[in-house]
Scaffold this motif. Sequence first.
Motif, PDB file in Angstrom:
ATOM      1  N   GLU A 126      20.997  56.619  48.663  1.00  0.00           N
ATOM      2  CA  GLU A 126      21.044  56.291  47.235  1.00  0.00           C
ATOM      3  C   GLU A 126      21.909  57.290  46.484  1.00  0.00           C
ATOM      4  O   GLU A 126      22.764  56.910  45.670  1.00  0.00           O
ATOM      5  N   GLU A 127      21.727  58.571  46.750  1.00  0.00           N
ATOM      6  CA  GLU A 127      22.466  59.594  46.012  1.00  0.00           C
ATOM      7  C   GLU A 127      23.960  59.566  46.308  1.00  0.00           C
ATOM      8  O   GLU A 127      24.781  59.881  45.437  1.00  0.00           O
ATOM      9  N   ARG A 137      16.728  58.449  50.027  1.00  0.00           N
ATOM     10  CA  ARG A 137      17.241  59.289  48.948  1.00  0.00           C
ATOM     11  C   ARG A 137      18.719  59.628  49.187  1.00  0.00           C
ATOM     12  O   ARG A 137      19.542  59.590  48.276  1.00  0.00           O
ATOM     13  N   GLN A 176      17.763  48.886  41.141  1.00  0.00           N
ATOM     14  CA  GLN A 176      16.427  49.481  41.073  1.00  0.00           C
ATOM     15  C   GLN A 176      16.399  50.774  41.888  1.00  0.00           C
ATOM     16  O   GLN A 176      17.295  51.054  42.676  1.00  0.00           O
ATOM     17  N   SER A 177      15.332  51.539  41.733  1.00  0.00           N
ATOM     18  CA  SER A 177      15.165  52.755  42.523  1.00  0.00           C
ATOM     19  C   SER A 177      14.920  52.394  43.978  1.00  0.00           C
ATOM     20  O   SER A 177      13.942  51.703  44.300  1.00  0.00           O
ATOM     21  N   GLN A 236      23.985  51.377  46.988  1.00  0.00           N
ATOM     22  CA  GLN A 236      24.325  50.492  45.881  1.00  0.00           C
ATOM     23  C   GLN A 236      25.609  49.719  46.172  1.00  0.00           C
ATOM     24  O   GLN A 236      25.700  48.517  45.912  1.00  0.00           O
ATOM     25  N   LEU A 272      14.008  54.341  46.290  1.00  0.00           N
ATOM     26  CA  LEU A 272      12.803  55.011  46.762  1.00  0.00           C
ATOM     27  C   LEU A 272      11.560  54.197  46.437  1.00  0.00           C
ATOM     28  O   LEU A 272      10.638  54.113  47.253  1.00  0.00           O
ATOM     29  N   ASP A 273      11.530  53.580  45.260  1.00  0.00           N
ATOM     30  CA  ASP A 273      10.397  52.719  44.913  1.00  0.00           C
ATOM     31  C   ASP A 273      10.342  51.504  45.836  1.00  0.00           C
ATOM     32  O   ASP A 273       9.264  51.088  46.273  1.00  0.00           O
ATOM     33  N   GLU A 274      11.508  50.919  46.119  1.00  0.00           N
ATOM     34  CA  GLU A 274      11.566  49.757  46.995  1.00  0.00           C
ATOM     35  C   GLU A 274      11.063  50.103  48.401  1.00  0.00           C
ATOM     36  O   GLU A 274      10.298  49.363  49.011  1.00  0.00           O
TER      37      GLU A 274
END
Length: 244
Positions: free
Chosen positions: A226-227, A223, A69-70, A232, A72-74
């Motif tokens: 994640e990037e 961010r 999932q994103s 992940q 940032l949303d989490e």
Amino acid sequence: MIDVTVRDEVAVITLRRPDKLNALTAGMRRQLAAAVRSHGDGKAARGIVVTGTGRAFSAGEDINEAAGQSLLDEVELFHDLTRAVLETQVPVVGAVNGLAVGGAAEWTLCFDSRIGTPSAEYFLPENHIGLSVSNASSHLLRRLVGGRALRLVLDSARLSAAEAQSAGLLDEIVEPDTLVATAIGLVHRWTLPGTATAVHLRLLRPSLEEVERAFAAETEAARQVEETGIAQAGMERFINRRTA
């Protein structure tokens, strides 16, 4: 997966997913924020107590759901939990019945008091997983533990109840059968007729301006991890270890 009852004029919010150590799905985080807001104006309750069931307060983010999932949303869902608490006009007390991990542990940092049992633990595993902290803990943790904050995060520290109390993460340790009652009693003491508690909550809580700045910095950190793929990969390692 959460229950809300008004007990002795205090809203008791209980996490009820003991088979998963009360790990917080996205839906649960939305429900929690809504429950805090619906009882935070002082009209239906004198205060709010948050607790868990089973051997954990909460294992934090449900990593199995969050993987893929994103991030940032989490993270924003966690930020809104903290925002909801700091917007209330009533005391919010954590009744930490057991293990508090990651985002759930960080959420309690904005509470007006945290009461634990001897089996309570604080575990901040994000750094070694490859995740970044959230809930404005980059600001709130330093308010509570001072210069120890960086080391606790970098070490992915796991603290016993006694260690958490010594560090300033817990204010009091009581027996399990008196935990929620003690938290309710604290709300009652702080909201006696004639007290100026609502005013002092506004004066002494961390300001929303400071907290929003911390949210913005933490979102940028999320961010970055994640990037780069660190987050992940870390979540996949975590899931694979648990599966094994």
